[in-house]
Design a protein around this motif. Sequence first.
Motif, PDB file in Angstrom:
ATOM      1  N   ARG A  38      -8.517   0.351  -1.751  1.00  0.00           N
ATOM      2  CA  ARG A  38      -7.828   0.105  -0.484  1.00  0.00           C
ATOM      3  C   ARG A  38      -6.730  -0.930  -0.710  1.00  0.00           C
ATOM      4  O   ARG A  38      -6.994  -2.012  -1.254  1.00  0.00           O
TER       5      ARG A  38
ATOM      6  N   SER B 197       2.341   1.486   0.335  1.00  0.00           N
ATOM      7  CA  SER B 197       2.403   2.906   0.664  1.00  0.00           C
ATOM      8  C   SER B 197       1.919   3.762  -0.502  1.00  0.00           C
ATOM      9  O   SER B 197       1.864   3.308  -1.655  1.00  0.00           O
ATOM     10  N   ALA B 198       1.606   5.012  -0.208  1.00  0.00           N
ATOM     11  CA  ALA B 198       1.208   5.944  -1.262  1.00  0.00           C
ATOM     12  C   ALA B 198       2.338   6.141  -2.267  1.00  0.00           C
ATOM     13  O   ALA B 198       2.098   6.226  -3.472  1.00  0.00           O
TER      14      ALA B 198
ATOM     15  N   PRO C  20      -8.637   9.837  -3.365  1.00  0.00           N
ATOM     16  CA  PRO C  20      -7.333  10.126  -2.778  1.00  0.00           C
ATOM     17  C   PRO C  20      -6.922  11.508  -3.299  1.00  0.00           C
ATOM     18  O   PRO C  20      -6.603  11.672  -4.469  1.00  0.00           O
TER      19      PRO C  20
ATOM     20  N   LYS D 223      -3.059   8.225   0.448  1.00  0.00           N
ATOM     21  CA  LYS D 223      -3.508   7.027   1.160  1.00  0.00           C
ATOM     22  C   LYS D 223      -4.258   7.508   2.399  1.00  0.00           C
ATOM     23  O   LYS D 223      -3.660   7.753   3.439  1.00  0.00           O
TER      24      LYS D 223
ATOM     25  N   GLU E 215      -7.439   5.352  -1.523  1.00  0.00           N
ATOM     26  CA  GLU E 215      -6.012   5.321  -1.834  1.00  0.00           C
ATOM     27  C   GLU E 215      -5.817   5.175  -3.334  1.00  0.00           C
ATOM     28  O   GLU E 215      -6.642   4.564  -4.014  1.00  0.00           O
TER      29      GLU E 215
END
Length: 383
Positions: A18, A23-24, A333, A109, A206
């Motif tokens: 996490r 951002s992804a 993810p 994410k 994520e």
Amino acid sequence: MAPSDVAIIGTGLHPFGRYPGKSALEMGEDAVIEALADAGVEWSAIQALYAGSMEVKNPEAIVGLLGLTGVPGRAVFTGCATGATSLAMAAHSIRLGDADIAIAIGLDKHPRGAFSDHPSVSGLPGWYGEAGLFLTTHFFGMKINRYMHDFGITPITLARAAAKAFRNGAANPRAWRRTPMTAEQILESQYLNYPLTQYMYCSPDEGAAAVVLARADLASKYTDKPIYLRASTLFSRREGAFELLSPSLPLETAPSPTVFASQAAYEQAGIGPEDVDVAQLQDTDAGSEIIHLAENGFCKDGEQETLLAEGATEIGGKLPVNTDGGLLANGEPVGASGLRQIHELVTQLRGRAGDRQVAGSPRVGYAHLYGAPGTAAVTILST
């Protein structure tokens, strides 16, 4: 190996977990930078890009962070099989002569909660998950319960699979869950969907991963330890009336697509399951790993009970499975998960896995995925 074939020359991983405020795409950028450094190539050398994600609808937009070189970027999504698909498409671009060097990227994410909270995956309304009716957990519980009944698998075998994952995760400095648990602790945790307890399930999270590939005849220019892509297969299910998302329960008339993907991959690579030194199997839950051992040809249905009791799938066993902790220790993810498997296999085949290194200089690595809507993928690598 034909000189026009494909080798992996670099991998990168943004650890799963996490990461509030990141951002992804930013996690993907980090994974790519690490993969490029591992391969010894500049971003400008990449001639084809395939990026996969569930949450990010245009993951190829990562070029905006890495550099606008004009590289053709394409988005990929095949559920939990996305990582294998992006890798295969990058490899095909090399085989077709479109690129000498290509990259596969996975990033995601996910919010907390079971995947049934995602209408884009299940097609279910939001209230379904809010009411506690988690489709994925229900399905996996029902599937392994049926399998246990049919083939004499007991709950301790599920717990042993999960305990192995957490032990391996504890030896992996980049794993999300690094606290070992005993099989007894796992069995005693609360049931989510019988017979699966709390610590027998993975969680959405994520992360990102990236793999750089090159023409095999050029690989030695970049690395002294290229890893060759021997097989890459993907099949979707042929029948299925018991569920919405994943391969159907074992049926004599329609085996799981994993069976077809596995058989085709062995044929492509010219090997059998007895030749595999280290494997990564989709373990969305502990029961899935048990079922996938048989579906991928590593044992017969029901033999898992003895295999796990004897430690056969441990790092020191005859077939180490999910040496980095798998999905149970790393979370999932979705877009990145399959490339995490490839990162771990390359690390193992290069002898760089540290405390979780498989002994005896492993030469053949095997990766298996499956996901919505009943899609299975197998990748075979070798030194």
